[in-house]
Scaffold this active site. Structure first.
Site, PDB file in Angstrom:
ATOM      1  N   ASP A  79       0.825  -1.213   0.000  1.00  0.00           N
ATOM      2  CA  ASP A  79       0.000   0.000   0.000  1.00  0.00           C
ATOM      3  C   ASP A  79       0.859   1.263   0.000  1.00  0.00           C
ATOM      4  O   ASP A  79       2.042   1.242   0.355  1.00  0.00           O
ATOM      5  CB  ASP A  79      -0.885   0.037   1.256  1.00  0.00           C
ATOM      6  N   TYR A 170      -6.957   2.590   5.673  1.00  0.00           N
ATOM      7  CA  TYR A 170      -7.142   2.084   7.034  1.00  0.00           C
ATOM      8  C   TYR A 170      -8.108   0.885   7.080  1.00  0.00           C
ATOM      9  O   TYR A 170      -8.474   0.433   8.163  1.00  0.00           O
ATOM     10  CB  TYR A 170      -7.648   3.190   7.974  1.00  0.00           C
ATOM     11  N   HIS A 220       3.736  -2.115   3.063  1.00  0.00           N
ATOM     12  CA  HIS A 220       3.766  -0.776   2.487  1.00  0.00           C
ATOM     13  C   HIS A 220       5.106  -0.554   1.777  1.00  0.00           C
ATOM     14  O   HIS A 220       6.162  -0.697   2.415  1.00  0.00           O
ATOM     15  CB  HIS A 220       3.570   0.291   3.581  1.00  0.00           C
TER      16      HIS A 220
END
Length: 299
Positions: A79, A170, A220
């Protein structure tokens, strides 16, 4: 006199030579006729040099489900990119038999458009991670739809393909969000917390101790520690019976289609269809006949 004798000798020699040549010609013609009539040449055996014959085996690639037979599947997702770390991850993925998924933030895409194109051209999946990374739950439907649509358009303008996967920032969304967005929402079954710990060993251990068939792993592509942990984890997975696949590959291999207006946290194989149980026809008992039988037996 002498000249006459000499001339006679020449004529005689010429005659003899002519006769000899005629005999040779007749013999030659006879041999040719004999060969035509009676001689059958032996058949040549078509011997094949086994060393020169090579059996071409069909090449099985990632596009064939057979390629993944006997392997467990895991989808690693990144992400918040793209970034310069994305390039390092791609370099290592190119050296390994692995495909992953990148959920990209729209406002970063134009800055790293060359990386976006490389991700796509390398066969990885690109998903939508909103435009500004604001929670959908804190926006009106018009606002989060604008974020999603703008990001989809930006990605498609580079790849030439539609975007079907979205990961809400989130992981926050409401049922009404699912109803409003015509995409497949992808969450995760393993949260590595790489953004929080920034510790490659902890991230690596989080993956290898919790991974299972069908896992979707959240990472990430912004941190060096994530890059280090991801490559170590991929090597471990490949050595232990896993195939590291993109979301598109996982759906295809499972024989499934991404469902719009729905969400997933992992992706298991569909359960095999169980044939309906054959229910025997109801046996109708003639009670009167039964009573007669019992009466006769007593007698």
């Amino acid at each position: 006199m002498c000249d006459g004798m000499r001339s006679f000798g020449y004529k005689k020699t010429y005659t003899i030579l002519s006769v000899i040549l005629l005999i040779i010609l007749i013999i030659a013609i006879g041999i040719m006729v004999w060969f035509d009539l009676f001689y059958t040449p032996p058949k040549k055996e078509n011997k094949v040099n086994e060393e020169t014959v090579k059996v071409v085996e069909p090449v099985i690639t990632r596009a064939d489900n057979e390629y993944f037979e006997g392997k467990k599947l895991v989808a690693i997702t990144f992400d918040d990119g793209p970034s310069n770390v994305t390039t390092k991850i791609l370099d290592e993925l190119d050296k390994r038999d692995a495909k992953v998924t990148f959920f990209m933030v729209g406002n970063r895409i134009n800055t790293y458009s060359d990386i976006v194109k490389r991700v796509h051209d390398s066969g990885h999946t690109i998903g939508n991670h909103s435009y500004s990374h604001k929670s959908f739950n804190k926006q009106t439907p018009e606002q989060y739809l604008n974020e999603i649509n703008t990001t989809n358009f930006t990605i498609s303008s580079i790849t030439g393909e539609d975007v079907i996967f979205v990961r809400p920032p989130y992981g926050a969304y409401k049922n009404s969000t699912l109803e409003n967005v015509n995409m497949n929402f992808v969450l995760w079954s393993i949260d590595t917390l790489d953004w929080k710990t920034r510790d490659a060993d902890m991230v690596y251990n989080e993956i290898i101790t919790k991974v299972d068939d069908g896992s979707i792993i959240l990472m990430h592509d912004l941190y060096e520690t994530t890059y280090e942990a991801a490559i170590r984890a991929i090597d471990y997975l490949l050595e232990n019976g896993y195939a590291v696949v993109s979301l598109e590959e996982m759906y295809r291999i499972r024989g499934l289609e991404p469902e719009m207006h729905s969400s997933i946290r992992y992706l298991l194989p569909p359960e095999p269809e169980i044939p309906e149980e054959v229910i025997p026809e109801e046996v109708v008992v003639d009670t009167e006949t039964t009573d007669n039988i019992e009466t006769n037996e007593k007698k």
